[in-house]
Structures are given as C-alpha cells and as structure tokens.
Scaffold this motif. Structure first.
Motif, PDB file in Angstrom:
ATOM      1  N   TYR A  57       0.850  -1.196   0.000  1.00 36.29           N
ATOM      2  CA  TYR A  57       0.000   0.000   0.000  1.00 36.29           C
ATOM      3  C   TYR A  57       0.886   1.247   0.000  1.00 36.29           C
ATOM      4  CZ  TYR A  57      -3.892   3.112   0.946  1.00 36.29           C
ATOM      5  OH  TYR A  57      -4.831   4.118   0.835  1.00 36.29           O
ATOM      6  N   TYR A 206      -4.659  -3.309  -2.859  1.00 39.31           N
ATOM      7  CA  TYR A 206      -5.943  -3.536  -2.168  1.00 39.31           C
ATOM      8  C   TYR A 206      -6.194  -5.025  -1.922  1.00 39.31           C
ATOM      9  CZ  TYR A 206      -6.668   1.398  -2.918  1.00 39.31           C
ATOM     10  OH  TYR A 206      -6.516   2.766  -2.885  1.00 39.31           O
ATOM     11  N   GLU A 280     -16.742   0.041  -1.269  1.00 41.21           N
ATOM     12  CA  GLU A 280     -15.902   1.237  -1.476  1.00 41.21           C
ATOM     13  C   GLU A 280     -15.530   1.422  -2.939  1.00 41.21           C
ATOM     14  OE1 GLU A 280     -11.720   1.316   0.000  1.00 41.21           O
ATOM     15  OE2 GLU A 280     -12.287   3.158   1.011  1.00 41.21           O
TER      16      GLU A 280
HETATM   17  C1  AVJ Z   1      -8.425   6.345   3.025  1.00 41.63           C
HETATM   18  C2  AVJ Z   1     -10.052   6.214   1.279  1.00 41.63           C
HETATM   19  C3  AVJ Z   1      -7.819   6.903   0.750  1.00 41.63           C
HETATM   20  O1  AVJ Z   1      -9.128   4.507  -0.816  1.00 41.63           O
HETATM   21  O2  AVJ Z   1      -7.027   3.872  -0.569  1.00 41.63           O
HETATM   22  C4  AVJ Z   1      -7.311   1.631   1.889  1.00 41.63           C
HETATM   23  C5  AVJ Z   1      -9.020   3.574   2.088  1.00 41.63           C
HETATM   24  N1  AVJ Z   1      -9.364   1.199   1.344  1.00 41.63           N
HETATM   25  N2  AVJ Z   1      -7.372   0.322   1.546  1.00 41.63           N
HETATM   26  C6  AVJ Z   1      -8.112   4.282  -0.121  1.00 41.63           C
HETATM   27  C7  AVJ Z   1      -8.565   2.153   1.763  1.00 41.63           C
HETATM   28  C8  AVJ Z   1      -8.639   0.048   1.204  1.00 41.63           C
HETATM   29  C9  AVJ Z   1      -8.156   4.599   1.360  1.00 41.63           C
HETATM   30  N3  AVJ Z   1      -8.635   6.008   1.597  1.00 41.63           N
END
Ligand code: AVJ
Length: 319
Positions: A57, A206, A280
């Motif tokens: 990440y 992710y 999301e």
């Molecule tokens: C905090 C919304 C920017 O979208 O990368 C991280 C949340 N979701 N891993 C993103 C998130 C899965 C992150 N944000």
C-alpha cells in the motif's frame, strides 16, 4: 494541567442522521452497497493504520514523502498567516508535516466525531503551543454553520490522503464547488490525489498478501451487526477488490459465498451465492483528468508535486 489555552472547540451540531436508515437503504438496493465511512469504527481505524504500513500500500508513505520534500514550496503557495481548514481531520497527523514551514494564523480541523476531534486537537495544541486551533465538530458535506467560527484571513483547505477518491467524480465536483465557495477568490486548497496506474500495482495495493485489507473490509460486517442488530457471519463472505479500468476506480466488495438469509434489523436480508455488497470506490486520476474535474468546480491547478515514480500527486488549486 487544564486544556491548552490555544485550543477552542465548537459544535456545529452535525446531523448525526439516522445511520440505520442509510445502512438499510443501501442494503435494499439491487446492487447492495454501504458507504465507506462506516469502515472507521475503532477496529476499522486500527486496521486502516495497519494498511498504511503495508509494503503493497504505497499511497500513504508516498504522499508523506511528497509533503516532506515540498513543504516549503507548498507553504509558499498557501502564504503566511493563512487559516488552514481540514475537513475530516481524523488523526491530524499529516498537517504536522507542514505546520513549522507553514506557520498558519490558525488551524481549523473539522470532524464529525467529537471525541476523536477533541483528543487529537488537544494533543496538537500541546505540541504546538503557538498555533491557535479552532476544532469544529461539523460534517463538511452538508453543515456550514462552522463558517461563523472561522478567524479572518486567507482560507486554505487541506485535503490529503486521496480521500477525494472515495467520492464519485460528480460528488468530487460538488465537494470542490463547496470548497471554492468557502475559500473565495483569494483562498486555495492542497489536495492529495492517487494516480491512475497499472492494474497489477493497484490490485496488489488492495489485496495485500497478509490479508489486512480483507480484515478491514470484512470488519464492516461486525459494524453492521452492531448498528443493525444483525447476524452477518464473516465466514460466509469473502473480500474482493479489483481495478475497474473503464471507470478508473478500485472497487471493494464483500462477496456472499452461498445463498443466505441474514437476520437484520428485525427482518431478513437475502443474498445469493456470488452476490456482492459494494463497500468502497477509490477513484484514480490522471493529472489532466483531475485538472478537468477541478475546472468544472471553478478551480485551477496552480502547482502539482509528484513522487519520482509518479504514483501519487499533491496539488495546490485556487479560483
Ligand atoms: C483512506 C479512502 C484513501 O481509498 O485507498 C485503503 C481507504 N481502502 N485500503 C483508499 C482504503 C482500502 C483509502 N482512503
């Protein structure tokens, strides 16, 4: 000792709203969905902090490096003595990277969680005794009464983390239009934007090998059980995240492993095998694409800062 003298709190009485209603509405859609804001209960916030440290990440460490590297240039665009407003301030960590260089006249963290806001604002006020802090419990996306608490001065909004990526382009435009009205003719916004890149790189960010993102996604079911007196069993769901190249967004879903009826809010929710709950979107932009979106909101990119691998970007925009 008492609260530091430089910290003041205001409650703009954000409409906490009826979470149940919103959650149930989302679950009754043809494509079941839940807003990503529900990720961040205590456990969810801890899991997100863990995500930011995962090798796959890249966004958080990359944005922090950009803010550290270019803090003087970013500060020069913001100008001295600006009033720095951070919607959804959360842990107030990233602003610490800019404060010494920026020396704002005041810092205005906005958050809908009053206790989290209080805790982080007091800590910041103790660490930066020279900084006037006006911590306002408000929901930037609908409540504007906080404007009357703002001290005079050039307004700069700080919106890091590519949180704007959670919004659809239409909602992102509406957000930027609200920002445009708050900052006026002479103000600005510093915004972090994750960039479009290879499907492999994005899918990996992710779908980390240690499964923390899967836990983060599945933790939503535990939150649903609490909020809706439901009985979602996380063993009957699996994490799914993929880059939808057509619309340039990462989509996260919870996939039902089988046909199931789940008790929920005194009734039942039915899911067939393979059916998903969409949890999301994380939109990825090209620089040109983001400039075009901002243009629709009456904002122009004045300066952009990228990392050497062009994974992430920070921009200063103004009217
Ligand atoms: C905090 C919304 C920017 O979208 O990368 C991280 C949340 N979701 N891993 C993103 C998130 C899965 C992150 N944000």
């Amino acid at each position: 000792q008492g609260d530091p003298a430089n910290v003041h709190f205001y409650n703009a009485h954000p409409s906490a709203g009826d979470g149940r209603k919103e959650l149930l509405e989302g679950l009754l859609q043809a494509q079941k969905r839940i807003s990503p804001k529900w990720f961040y209960d205590e456990r969810g916030s801890q899991l997100f902090e863990e995500i930011t440290r995962l090798p796959e990440y890249y966004p958080t460490r990359t944005e922090v490096a950009i803010l550290e590297e270019h803090r003087d240039d970013i500060s020069a665009h913001c100008g001295t003595d600006c009033v720095l407003i951070e919607p959804g301030s959360g842990s107030c960590e990233k602003i610490r990277l800019l404060l010494e260089a920026l020396r704002p006249a005041a810092y205005v963290p906005l958050d809908i969680s009053a206790e989290f806001l209080r805790e982080t604002a007091l800590q910041l006020g103790t660490d930066y005794p020279w900084l006037p802090i006006r911590a306002i419990c408000a929901d930037f996306n609908c409540d504007w009464s906080f404007l009357k608490h703002l001290p005079p001065g050039k307004r700069v909004v700080f919106y890091p983390g590519s949180t704007i990526g959670n919004l659809t382009p239409e909602d992102a435009r509406n957000f930027l239009q609200r920002v445009r009205r708050v900052i006026g003719e002479d103000g600005g916004i510093v915004v972090g934007v994750d960039l479009h890149k290879s499907r492999e790189r994005l899918n990996s960010a992710y779908n980390d090998t240690s499964g923390v993102t899967a836990d983060f996604n599945l933790n939503l079911l535990t939150r649903l059980n609490r909020e809706l007196d439901a009985a979602f069993d996380r063993n009957n769901f699996s994490h799914c995240a993929f880059y939808n190249v057509k619309v340039q967004r990462i989509e996260m879903h919870l996939v039902s492993k089988k046909d199931q009826r789940v008790r929920c809010n005194g009734s039942y929710i039915e899911l067939s095998a393979g059916e998903t709950i969409h949890t999301e979107n994380s939109y990825k932009y090209t620089i040109e694409g983001f400039a075009a979106l901002a243009g629709l909101a009456g904002l122009a990119l004045r300066q952009s800062w990228l990392d050497p691998d062009r994974l992430f970007s920070v921009h200063y925009l103004s009217a």
